[in-house]
Design an enzyme around this catalytic site. Sequence first.
Site, PDB file in Angstrom:
ATOM      1  N   HIS A  31      65.937 -40.207  -1.645  1.00 17.33           N
ATOM      2  CA  HIS A  31      66.271 -38.805  -1.348  1.00 17.33           C
ATOM      3  C   HIS A  31      65.010 -38.020  -1.005  1.00 17.33           C
ATOM      4  O   HIS A  31      65.083 -36.959  -0.392  1.00 17.33           O
ATOM      5  CB  HIS A  31      67.011 -38.155  -2.513  1.00 17.33           C
ATOM      6  CG  HIS A  31      66.163 -37.954  -3.727  1.00 17.33           C
ATOM      7  ND1 HIS A  31      65.717 -38.995  -4.497  1.00 17.33           N
ATOM      8  CD2 HIS A  31      65.642 -36.830  -4.282  1.00 17.33           C
ATOM      9  CE1 HIS A  31      64.983 -38.516  -5.479  1.00 17.33           C
ATOM     10  NE2 HIS A  31      64.915 -37.219  -5.368  1.00 17.33           N
ATOM     11  N   LYS A  40      57.980 -44.267  -4.726  1.00 19.02           N
ATOM     12  CA  LYS A  40      56.709 -44.450  -5.425  1.00 19.02           C
ATOM     13  C   LYS A  40      56.927 -45.112  -6.761  1.00 19.02           C
ATOM     14  O   LYS A  40      57.886 -44.833  -7.465  1.00 19.02           O
ATOM     15  CB  LYS A  40      56.105 -43.046  -5.657  1.00 19.02           C
ATOM     16  CG  LYS A  40      54.753 -43.039  -6.279  1.00 19.02           C
ATOM     17  CD  LYS A  40      53.705 -42.608  -5.269  1.00 19.02           C
ATOM     18  CE  LYS A  40      52.297 -42.916  -5.705  1.00 19.02           C
ATOM     19  NZ  LYS A  40      52.013 -44.321  -5.936  1.00 19.02           N
ATOM     20  N   ASP A  97      58.307 -32.475 -10.460  1.00 13.16           N
ATOM     21  CA  ASP A  97      58.256 -31.910  -9.104  1.00 13.16           C
ATOM     22  C   ASP A  97      57.258 -32.623  -8.203  1.00 13.16           C
ATOM     23  O   ASP A  97      56.466 -31.988  -7.498  1.00 13.16           O
ATOM     24  CB  ASP A  97      57.956 -30.398  -9.161  1.00 13.16           C
ATOM     25  CG  ASP A  97      59.068 -29.632  -9.862  1.00 13.16           C
ATOM     26  OD1 ASP A  97      60.238 -29.904  -9.550  1.00 13.16           O
ATOM     27  OD2 ASP A  97      58.769 -28.796 -10.748  1.00 13.16           O
ATOM     28  N   LYS A 130      59.612 -49.484  -7.925  1.00 15.55           N
ATOM     29  CA  LYS A 130      58.762 -50.251  -8.850  1.00 15.55           C
ATOM     30  C   LYS A 130      58.605 -51.656  -8.316  1.00 15.55           C
ATOM     31  O   LYS A 130      59.483 -52.167  -7.608  1.00 15.55           O
ATOM     32  CB  LYS A 130      59.412 -50.312 -10.237  1.00 15.55           C
ATOM     33  CG  LYS A 130      58.413 -50.542 -11.352  1.00 15.55           C
ATOM     34  CD  LYS A 130      57.726 -49.257 -11.732  1.00 15.55           C
ATOM     35  CE  LYS A 130      56.724 -49.434 -12.818  1.00 15.55           C
ATOM     36  NZ  LYS A 130      56.262 -48.133 -13.324  1.00 15.55           N
ATOM     37  N   SER A 177      48.706 -39.569  -8.893  1.00 14.42           N
ATOM     38  CA  SER A 177      48.892 -40.435  -7.714  1.00 14.42           C
ATOM     39  C   SER A 177      49.315 -39.581  -6.514  1.00 14.42           C
ATOM     40  O   SER A 177      48.893 -39.822  -5.388  1.00 14.42           O
ATOM     41  CB  SER A 177      49.976 -41.476  -7.984  1.00 14.42           C
ATOM     42  OG  SER A 177      49.417 -42.620  -8.581  1.00 14.42           O
TER      43      SER A 177
HETATM   44  P1  NAD Z   1      47.987 -52.198 -19.763  1.00 15.41           P
HETATM   45  O1  NAD Z   1      48.270 -53.570 -19.290  1.00 15.41           O
HETATM   46  O2  NAD Z   1      46.729 -51.535 -19.315  1.00 15.41           O
HETATM   47  O3  NAD Z   1      48.002 -52.137 -21.372  1.00 15.41           O
HETATM   48  C1  NAD Z   1      49.046 -52.512 -22.194  1.00 15.41           C
HETATM   49  C2  NAD Z   1      48.476 -53.031 -23.505  1.00 15.41           C
HETATM   50  O4  NAD Z   1      49.540 -53.284 -24.425  1.00 15.41           O
HETATM   51  C3  NAD Z   1      47.706 -54.343 -23.357  1.00 15.41           C
HETATM   52  O5  NAD Z   1      46.399 -54.188 -23.880  1.00 15.41           O
HETATM   53  C4  NAD Z   1      48.538 -55.360 -24.157  1.00 15.41           C
HETATM   54  O6  NAD Z   1      47.755 -56.351 -24.794  1.00 15.41           O
HETATM   55  C5  NAD Z   1      49.229 -54.456 -25.167  1.00 15.41           C
HETATM   56  N1  NAD Z   1      50.450 -55.017 -25.742  1.00 15.41           N
HETATM   57  C6  NAD Z   1      51.404 -55.765 -25.135  1.00 15.41           C
HETATM   58  N2  NAD Z   1      52.394 -56.074 -25.991  1.00 15.41           N
HETATM   59  C7  NAD Z   1      52.049 -55.529 -27.184  1.00 15.41           C
HETATM   60  C8  NAD Z   1      52.662 -55.492 -28.467  1.00 15.41           C
HETATM   61  N3  NAD Z   1      53.839 -56.084 -28.688  1.00 15.41           N
HETATM   62  N4  NAD Z   1      52.039 -54.831 -29.467  1.00 15.41           N
HETATM   63  C9  NAD Z   1      50.857 -54.209 -29.242  1.00 15.41           C
HETATM   64  N5  NAD Z   1      50.228 -54.200 -28.050  1.00 15.41           N
HETATM   65  C10 NAD Z   1      50.813 -54.845 -27.023  1.00 15.41           C
HETATM   66  O7  NAD Z   1      49.270 -51.360 -19.354  1.00 15.41           O
HETATM   67  P2  NAD Z   1      49.368 -49.783 -19.150  1.00 15.41           P
HETATM   68  O8  NAD Z   1      49.119 -49.488 -17.714  1.00 15.41           O
HETATM   69  O9  NAD Z   1      48.593 -49.091 -20.202  1.00 15.41           O
HETATM   70  O10 NAD Z   1      50.941 -49.563 -19.383  1.00 15.41           O
HETATM   71  C11 NAD Z   1      51.503 -49.452 -20.674  1.00 15.41           C
HETATM   72  C12 NAD Z   1      52.876 -48.807 -20.575  1.00 15.41           C
HETATM   73  O11 NAD Z   1      52.741 -47.523 -19.957  1.00 15.41           O
HETATM   74  C13 NAD Z   1      53.892 -49.567 -19.723  1.00 15.41           C
HETATM   75  O12 NAD Z   1      55.183 -49.356 -20.269  1.00 15.41           O
HETATM   76  C14 NAD Z   1      53.792 -48.878 -18.367  1.00 15.41           C
HETATM   77  O13 NAD Z   1      54.977 -49.029 -17.604  1.00 15.41           O
HETATM   78  C15 NAD Z   1      53.592 -47.446 -18.817  1.00 15.41           C
HETATM   79  N6  NAD Z   1      52.979 -46.584 -17.803  1.00 15.41           N
HETATM   80  C16 NAD Z   1      51.773 -46.866 -17.237  1.00 15.41           C
HETATM   81  C17 NAD Z   1      51.219 -45.997 -16.290  1.00 15.41           C
HETATM   82  C18 NAD Z   1      49.852 -46.225 -15.690  1.00 15.41           C
HETATM   83  O14 NAD Z   1      49.368 -45.327 -14.991  1.00 15.41           O
HETATM   84  N7  NAD Z   1      49.189 -47.336 -15.934  1.00 15.41           N
HETATM   85  C19 NAD Z   1      51.920 -44.840 -15.917  1.00 15.41           C
HETATM   86  C20 NAD Z   1      53.152 -44.559 -16.522  1.00 15.41           C
HETATM   87  C21 NAD Z   1      53.663 -45.436 -17.463  1.00 15.41           C
END
Ligand code: NAD
Length: 472
Positions: A65, A70, A99, A106, A363
């Site tokens: 939409h 992204k 917004d 994904k 972003s």
């Molecule tokens: P990342 O890979 O940098 O870090 C995740 C960490 O979690 C790793 O160090 C991993 O070892 C740890 N981990 C995994 N399973 C675990 C468990 N059971 N117990 C404890 N630690 C555990 O990933 P990220 O980019 O920080 O993303 C983390 C979450 O945030 C995800 O759900 C992702 O979708 C969400 N997210 C990330 C972003 C971004 O900009 N990177 C933006 C929005 C949402």
Amino acid sequence: MSNKRASFFESVNKNFDKAATFTGLPKGLLDQIKACNAVYQMRFPVKVGNEYQVIEAYRVQHSQHRLPTKGGIRYSEHVNQDEVMALAALMTYKCAIVDVPFGGAKGGVRINPKAYTVKQLEKITRRYTAELIRKNFIGPGIDVPAPDYGTGAREMAWIVDTYTTMKHGEIDGVACVTGKPVTQNGIRGREEATGRGVFYGMRELLNNKEDCKKWGITPGTAGKTIVLQGLGNVGSFTGKISQNEGDMVIIAVSEFEGAIHNEKGIDIAELLKHRKETGSILNFPGTKILPSRDAALELECDILVPAALENQITSDNAERIKAKIIAEAANGPISADGEAILLKMGVIIIPDMYLNAGGVTVSYFEWLKNLSHMRFGRMEKRFDHNTYNNLVTTIENMTGKKIGAQERDFLTKGAEEVDLVRSGLEETMINSYNQIRETWKRKKGVEDLRTAAFICALNKISSDYMAMGIFP
Ligand code: NAD
């Protein structure tokens, strides 16, 4: 784990349905919003050492939409179609809430990145990008990936290089992906953005005296205790910024290798150094090791911040959670059945689709920077500095008093790119929280922030759909 538990995508849709009942929107329109518009499942071969491996990967575009779509790219051995669809859907709602004028998407590659060398990861990333280009699933006006779990700026640099090589001469080509290194057309402040946004979101909730009083919590961030799950990109910046700028106390950290605890607080910057040197968070001076990594989730604290993966709090452990607030830094850390229990217990949940939207917000700024081909602040920084300088000199002349050199520097500073990015992010997180809170207060029967956030998103998306009409 029970077999009957809703899948991640079903969980997201359950929450959607709960909120939809408050919107009065027609079923057909709700169905259109809920559906994933395009699911691209691919298999491609990569030569790893002397072997050929067939890699399974996905890109899902949930809603067009607004364009481009992204959403991040995840590297994990648990990636599957349901998960990528759920994450793509969350991106649509997230963008609407803050917004950001994008649809949701994904990507996921089903690999354990730790099992590959850097060279092999580069090969996989470049091949994945080539597959996306081939099917028209990437491009500055089509679909713009970003980092997620298991990926970061390094992978984004390989993606932009592959794209601009194959689409040579496309003037806005570098806007095909965000979260790039600053030297490769990235933006200052992107790496910290999700964690910084998490901090702003928690601070906004805690700044509301009236709400805090109702919940029996003292207002303000200072002294609030936090348990952090996951010390990756999102967790580490959330921890550092909450400590440094909010005087919050991180009392426990859980990572893959286990969990540590110190009631007096754990310095996250020092812990990150320790982990880099030893490869583990365990045995960090002054902390004790908890019996299991999940034991941390059940500690008494003000705020539990899951920043790892989905489905960490379910009906299996929800009753044992003692936190007053759960701040969903990760996507989908609470399952729908876990949430029902937590809400009955009176736990306040700050929902993922709002709280971790700092990443996509910055972003968006990066994408705008790439399209304008210019760094933010370049035009106005010196102009602002000169204007403030003249103002300070005028005040000095009028009052006959001198301002010290340090104060003058502080008062006359023009904004750098990172200042503007943080300011835009802070404004977004404050504004969006207040939109959600308004709905939560105003709509009869809405008892939680997730439902309120969904209602805000659905109202915005549905008005787009209604204005657009249907082609043909
Ligand atoms: P990342 O890979 O940098 O870090 C995740 C960490 O979690 C790793 O160090 C991993 O070892 C740890 N981990 C995994 N399973 C675990 C468990 N059971 N117990 C404890 N630690 C555990 O990933 P990220 O980019 O920080 O993303 C983390 C979450 O945030 C995800 O759900 C992702 O979708 C969400 N997210 C990330 C972003 C971004 O900009 N990177 C933006 C929005 C949402």
